[in-house]
Design a protein around this motif. Structure first.
Motif, PDB file in Angstrom:
ATOM      1  N   ASN A 230     -31.413 -82.269 -36.172  1.00 38.05           N
ATOM      2  CA  ASN A 230     -30.373 -81.578 -36.939  1.00 38.05           C
ATOM      3  C   ASN A 230     -29.784 -80.402 -36.159  1.00 38.05           C
ATOM      4  N   SER A 231     -29.449 -80.658 -34.891  1.00 36.84           N
ATOM      5  CA  SER A 231     -29.026 -79.557 -34.026  1.00 36.84           C
ATOM      6  C   SER A 231     -27.712 -78.935 -34.477  1.00 36.84           C
ATOM      7  N   THR A 232     -26.911 -79.659 -35.266  1.00 38.86           N
ATOM      8  CA  THR A 232     -25.646 -79.092 -35.715  1.00 38.86           C
ATOM      9  C   THR A 232     -25.861 -78.008 -36.760  1.00 38.86           C
ATOM     10  N   LEU A 233     -26.711 -78.273 -37.763  1.00 35.51           N
ATOM     11  CA  LEU A 233     -26.932 -77.350 -38.860  1.00 35.51           C
ATOM     12  C   LEU A 233     -28.251 -76.588 -38.742  1.00 35.51           C
ATOM     13  N   GLY A 234     -29.042 -76.894 -37.746  1.00 38.36           N
ATOM     14  CA  GLY A 234     -30.346 -76.264 -37.652  1.00 38.36           C
ATOM     15  C   GLY A 234     -30.784 -76.044 -36.228  1.00 38.36           C
ATOM     16  N   GLY A 235     -32.073 -75.818 -36.077  1.00 38.07           N
ATOM     17  CA  GLY A 235     -32.631 -75.535 -34.765  1.00 38.07           C
ATOM     18  C   GLY A 235     -33.247 -74.152 -34.725  1.00 38.07           C
ATOM     19  N   HIS A 236     -33.610 -73.721 -33.555  1.00 41.73           N
ATOM     20  CA  HIS A 236     -34.259 -72.432 -33.373  1.00 41.73           C
ATOM     21  C   HIS A 236     -33.200 -71.330 -33.353  1.00 41.73           C
ATOM     22  N   LEU A 237     -33.397 -70.328 -34.187  1.00 36.53           N
ATOM     23  CA  LEU A 237     -32.376 -69.306 -34.404  1.00 36.53           C
ATOM     24  C   LEU A 237     -32.528 -68.138 -33.434  1.00 36.53           C
ATOM     25  N   SER A 238     -31.407 -67.450 -33.233  1.00 34.68           N
ATOM     26  CA  SER A 238     -31.406 -66.205 -32.469  1.00 34.68           C
ATOM     27  C   SER A 238     -31.585 -65.043 -33.441  1.00 34.68           C
ATOM     28  N   GLN A 239     -31.514 -63.817 -32.931  1.00 35.53           N
ATOM     29  CA  GLN A 239     -31.602 -62.640 -33.787  1.00 35.53           C
ATOM     30  C   GLN A 239     -30.228 -62.088 -34.142  1.00 35.53           C
ATOM     31  N   GLN A 240     -29.163 -62.812 -33.817  1.00 33.23           N
ATOM     32  CA  GLN A 240     -27.805 -62.332 -34.070  1.00 33.23           C
ATOM     33  C   GLN A 240     -27.095 -63.242 -35.067  1.00 33.23           C
ATOM     34  N   ARG A 241     -26.090 -62.703 -35.746  1.00 31.41           N
ATOM     35  CA  ARG A 241     -25.386 -63.447 -36.783  1.00 31.41           C
ATOM     36  C   ARG A 241     -23.869 -63.356 -36.587  1.00 31.41           C
ATOM     37  N   ARG A 242     -23.196 -64.405 -36.982  1.00 30.55           N
ATOM     38  CA  ARG A 242     -21.743 -64.417 -37.123  1.00 30.55           C
ATOM     39  C   ARG A 242     -21.425 -64.486 -38.616  1.00 30.55           C
ATOM     40  N   ILE A 243     -20.513 -63.651 -39.060  1.00 26.92           N
ATOM     41  CA  ILE A 243     -20.085 -63.661 -40.458  1.00 26.92           C
ATOM     42  C   ILE A 243     -18.585 -63.939 -40.477  1.00 26.92           C
ATOM     43  N   VAL A 244     -18.192 -65.018 -41.127  1.00 26.54           N
ATOM     44  CA  VAL A 244     -16.771 -65.331 -41.274  1.00 26.54           C
ATOM     45  C   VAL A 244     -16.479 -65.518 -42.757  1.00 26.54           C
ATOM     46  N   THR A 245     -15.257 -65.242 -43.146  1.00 28.52           N
ATOM     47  CA  THR A 245     -14.916 -65.232 -44.567  1.00 28.52           C
ATOM     48  C   THR A 245     -13.597 -65.952 -44.824  1.00 28.52           C
ATOM     49  N   VAL A 246     -13.438 -66.377 -46.057  1.00 25.59           N
ATOM     50  CA  VAL A 246     -12.211 -67.044 -46.499  1.00 25.59           C
ATOM     51  C   VAL A 246     -11.896 -66.569 -47.908  1.00 25.59           C
ATOM     52  N   ARG A 247     -10.617 -66.330 -48.176  1.00 26.22           N
ATOM     53  CA  ARG A 247     -10.167 -65.986 -49.529  1.00 26.22           C
ATOM     54  C   ARG A 247      -9.191 -67.046 -49.996  1.00 26.22           C
ATOM     55  N   THR A 248      -9.429 -67.624 -51.162  1.00 30.73           N
ATOM     56  CA  THR A 248      -8.536 -68.630 -51.731  1.00 30.73           C
ATOM     57  C   THR A 248      -8.219 -68.236 -53.170  1.00 30.73           C
ATOM     58  N   ASP A 249      -7.339 -69.014 -53.800  1.00 30.11           N
ATOM     59  CA  ASP A 249      -6.881 -68.685 -55.149  1.00 30.11           C
ATOM     60  C   ASP A 249      -7.571 -69.585 -56.167  1.00 30.11           C
ATOM     61  N   LEU A 250      -8.092 -68.989 -57.228  1.00 30.46           N
ATOM     62  CA  LEU A 250      -8.797 -69.742 -58.260  1.00 30.46           C
ATOM     63  C   LEU A 250      -7.893 -70.764 -58.936  1.00 30.46           C
ATOM     64  N   ARG A 251      -6.592 -70.489 -59.026  1.00 29.27           N
ATOM     65  CA  ARG A 251      -5.678 -71.415 -59.705  1.00 29.27           C
ATOM     66  C   ARG A 251      -5.640 -72.776 -59.026  1.00 29.27           C
ATOM     67  N   ASP A 252      -5.855 -72.806 -57.708  1.00 29.98           N
ATOM     68  CA  ASP A 252      -5.860 -74.091 -57.009  1.00 29.98           C
ATOM     69  C   ASP A 252      -7.007 -74.977 -57.475  1.00 29.98           C
ATOM     70  N   TYR A 253      -8.183 -74.396 -57.687  1.00 28.77           N
ATOM     71  CA  TYR A 253      -9.331 -75.182 -58.152  1.00 28.77           C
ATOM     72  C   TYR A 253      -9.134 -75.612 -59.608  1.00 28.77           C
TER      73      TYR A 253
END
Length: 479
Positions: A230-253
């Motif tokens: 499962n190398s795409t979604l898993g594996g041995h982790l580092s001590q650093q993180r990336r944080i990315v965000t998305v904002r969408t509109d509730l009316r679309d859902y």
């Protein structure tokens, strides 16, 4: 004697490592307007509201010889200035710069010799905005006795409530001899103390054995030059993180729900599924044989036999297979809806509007509990955790400043390179994606795939030509 840590809480501490710190975070963006919201006002606000969460002024005291589990005691050196911190971006600070800073802060473990939380006021954002980063350990927000601090800082009106003088004084910290005496007394008067201590010791030994096995697996993998499963979604982790965000509109859902049925939760999870599919297709790795991603989704339930949380109802894990191998967005949506239908048919499901109506900003507490629930299920072999929490659909304020954005930041579990939190608030749906820095260098591509997946769903609505509302994350700069 002060309250003793339960075995399951001690298991949380035992499961923490430099690569998997066990704290949750929330990033909130505010428009200060004319409120005068600044660092001094934030310190006043926290000092005023912390009386609602007294554990935020307590630290853990271990018992000598591990005769019993640690206890919560008042921190005699509690310093609110240590916990409420100030930072700034070079003006005008972009969202990318903000979340690069957030990634660095959430990667750092909390000091166990102090109360297990921190709050950062980040100044210098473009448009004169401010950001509030709240960070609390999972044992602090246990879902039974303590809610997240972020839940009590926010008000429903722009009129700031008057601050009151808190006359808190710490109780004397027990001596080592006092801690031992308390452990003996508890063992005599409460047999569950002995059981909890034994259970905690066994769990600690089990986790130590798992850690050794994991290190041996790393060595074997290196010697044979094999890539981890499962190398795409898993594996041995580092001590650093990336944080990315998305904002969408509730009316679309809501439009997707009206057209195809199901719930807003189904539409959000179908959007996550489509985003994961687009992200995986964009990688050089082939999707051959990848039909679904096993995912744990914490859900709130009605069950009198389970322990209630501070949100008023128990939270349980629900395992679903996100159909990333399916090309049709409508089929993906229906497959997700079908899997959740079994949960709805039990009659135990809690309506989203009930969760959204809980006092304060409950999503921050729900995300904290959801992370614990996911961690408890890690041995069941899922690949991803997604926590979706409905919040209030009207503005909230901190000392008169209006909150305009809110993003959950979930911790990563051992071997899990991704975690996704979703919060709906004031007509918007906010995604917070936590990724391991080394294993997921293209995390921004996953973020960009979220509005694209939502567009796919909206395009299936007859006669609709408008693009989805909202904003997607812009590409981050390097570290």
């Amino acid at each position: 004697m002060s309250e003793r840590l339960r075995a399951r809480d001690l298991a949380v501490l035992a499961g923490e490592s430099p690569t998997t710190p066990r704290h949750n975070a929330t990033v909130e963006v505010f428009e200060p307007g004319e409120s005068g919201f600044d660092y001094a006002r934030l310190v006043e606000l926290v000092a005023d509201r912390i009386s609602f969460v007294p554990r935020y002024r307590q630290r853990l005291a271990p018992v000598p010889g591990r005769l019993a589990n640690p206890v919560w005691v008042d921190d005699p050196d509690f310093d609110i200035g240590y916990h409420v911190r100030r930072s700034a971006l070079p003006r005008p600070g972009s969202p990318e710069q903000l979340f690069e800073l957030v990634g660095r802060i959430v990667a750092r473990p909390l000091d166990r010799h102090r109360p297990l939380w921190e709050v950062y006021l980040v100044e210098g954002l473009e448009g004169g905005r401010l950001a509030l980063l709240s960070k609390a350990h999972e044992v602090l927000v246990d879902g039974v006795h303590t809610v997240d601090l972020a839940q009590v800082l926010l008000d429903r009106t722009a009129e700031p409530r008057p601050f009151h003088q808190d006359d808190w004084h710490p109780l004397s910290a027990p001596s080592p001899a006092g801690l031992v005496a308390g452990a003996v007394q508890d063992a005599v008067t409460d047999p569950s103390t002995v059981v909890d201590t034994a259970r905690a010791s066994l769990d600690s030994a089990w986790r130590a054995a798992e850690s050794v096995a994991g290190r041996l697996g790393q060595v074997a993998g290196a010697l044979t030059n094999r890539r981890p499963a499962n190398s795409t979604l898993g594996g041995h982790l580092s001590q650093q993180r990336r944080i990315v965000t998305v904002r969408t509109d509730l009316r679309d859902y809501l439009e997707v729900r009206r057209e195809h049925g199901g719930t807003v939760n189904d539409a959000i999870l179908a959007t996550v599924t489509g985003a994961l599919r687009g992200w995986l297709l964009g990688r050089s790795e082939s999707m051959s044989g990848v039909r679904s991603i096993r995912t744990v989704v914490p859900v709130s339930v009605r069950d009198r036999e389970l322990e209630n949380t501070s949100l008023g109802s128990p939270i349980e894990p629900y395992l679903v297979d996100l159909p990333v191998g399916e090309a049709s967005p409508v089929v993906r949506l229906h497959q997700v809806s079908y899997q959740f239908q079994a949960h709805k048919d039990t009659g135990r499901a809690v309506a989203a509007n009930r969760l959204a109506g809980i006092a304060g900003f409950a999503p921050s507490t729900f995300h904290a509990i959801g992370a614990r629930v996911a961690a408890d299920e890690v041995r069941r072999g899922f690949q991803l955790s997604v926590t979706n929490v409905p919040g209030p659909q009207s503005p909230l304020y901190a000392a008169g400043a209006r909150m305009v954005e809110t993003y959950p930041v979930h911790p990563l579990l051992p071997g899990h390179a991704l975690a996704i939190g979703v919060t709906s608030y004031d007509g918007q749906v906010f995604y917070g994606i936590t990724a391991d820095y080394d294993r997921v260098p293209d995390a921004e591509v996953l973020a960009q795939s979220v509005p694209e997946a939502l567009t796919e769903l909206l395009d299936t609505i007859g006669g609709r030509t408008k693009a989805p509302r909202g904003r997607r994350s812009r590409k981050k700069k390097g570290r």
